[in-house]
Design an enzyme around this catalytic site. Structure first.
Site, PDB file in Angstrom:
ATOM      1  N   ASP A  54       0.853  -1.190   0.000  1.00 48.19           N
ATOM      2  CA  ASP A  54       0.000   0.000   0.000  1.00 48.19           C
ATOM      3  C   ASP A  54       0.886   1.236   0.000  1.00 48.19           C
ATOM      4  O   ASP A  54       1.940   1.256   0.626  1.00 48.19           O
ATOM      5  CB  ASP A  54      -0.976   0.001   1.177  1.00 48.19           C
ATOM      6  N   GLU A  66      -7.632   5.050  11.936  1.00 47.32           N
ATOM      7  CA  GLU A  66      -6.465   4.839  12.794  1.00 47.32           C
ATOM      8  C   GLU A  66      -6.515   5.688  14.054  1.00 47.32           C
ATOM      9  O   GLU A  66      -7.368   6.566  14.204  1.00 47.32           O
ATOM     10  CB  GLU A  66      -5.180   5.180  12.028  1.00 47.32           C
TER      11      GLU A  66
END
Length: 294
Positions: free
Chosen positions: A10, A101
């Site tokens: 990613d 997150e």
């Protein structure tokens, strides 16, 4: 189809726009950050998606969320992300993740509040024709999100981060797999093959949208002359990484008898001796003509 236990990476603005080295290391797919919150466009995403396609990797996408437990903000951020994903050439049917997150006050809501906002963002992604994923750390998925509720609505959709060790890691060690239901992709390192890139491995078979799109391209019989505007290679097949038969200088002229509009480039087919063909790029992945057509 991407077979289970295939490797991927990613990327975000911190990585190059060329993803060739990741393909060379064995990555089969790339998950590209397209936006942050509802106002920041990832500056390299368009070229990273194009590079993934050019190097034979399946492109996917994600956005870095800042909505915390706000359902209206989650809706806004998801719509903004999808708009950018479409503009950047990410095909419908691709996997697309919500990156939730621990940052600032992002995880201060209750698990039920956080989950409601995450689910709303994933609903927007699904309604737009993409396959939703939820990215987060194993600890947050266990303690700040009702992961079972997310999986119940979206199936096997978790993209979980959990590292067994720090430093370079080449292969995933499943002795340290973060066991939980609904995991589709495991991010197992932030330094895959020493390339300072997140390494991912899918634990289920994944769909390969880009390859399906590519297979629809067909040759069209069309004769003409092409005068090169720059030095170009004649390839053995209509793939940018295929071997070169020769390199032609700027101003060279070739005759072609057919064209192929691939997922990225316009290819010209040049008849050669013994019934064989050479292949030259007429337009690059940005649609720019690389010479003059006559």
């Amino acid at each position: 189809m991407i077979s289970k236990k295939s490797y991927g990476v990613d990327v975000a603005k911190y990585q190059s726009t060329s993803l060739k080295e990741y393909a060379a290391a064995g990555a089969k797919y790339v998950i590209v950050q397209v936006s942050v919150s509802n106002s920041i466009v990832a500056p390299k995403a368009r070229k990273q998606i194009a590079s993934a396609k050019a190097n034979g990797m399946i492109p996917m996408g994600y956005f870095y969320s800042c909505f915390g437990h706000s359902v209206p903000q989650a809706t806004s951020e998801a719509h903004f992300a999808i708009k950018n994903a479409k503009n950047m050439g990410l095909p419908k049917g691709s996997y697309f993740g919500v990156d939730w997150e621990r940052r600032d006050n992002n995880v201060n809501g209750s698990a039920s509040q956080n989950t409601a906002a995450i689910i709303q963002a994933m609903k927007v992604i699904r309604a737009a024709g993409y396959i939703p994923l939820l990215y987060s750390g194993a600890d947050l998925l266990r303690n700040k999100i009702n992961a079972k509720q997310v999986v119940k609505q979206f199936g096997t959709c978790l993209w979980v981060a959990s590292y067994a060790i720090s430093g370079r890691v080449n292969t995933a060690n499943f002795n340290y797999f973060p066991s939980m239901d609904g995991v589709a992709i495991w991010q197992f390192t932030d330094n895959w093959h020493g390339l300072s890139i997140d390494g991912d491995i899918n634990v289920i078979d994944l769909k390969g949208t880009a390859k399906k799109c590519a297979s629809k391209s067909k040759w069209v019989k069309k004769s003409g002359t092409f005068i090169l505007g720059e030095a170009l290679k004649i390839h053995t097949s209509p793939h940018i990484n295929s071997p070169a038969i020769a390199k032609l200088q700027k101003g060279s002229m070739i005759k072609y008898d057919a064209t192929l509009q691939g997922p990225l480039r316009l290819w010209l087919r040049q008849p050669r001796n013994n019934g064989k063909y050479g292949y030259v790029v007429g337009k690059d992945k940005y649609g720019k003509k690389l010479g003059k057509f006559k």
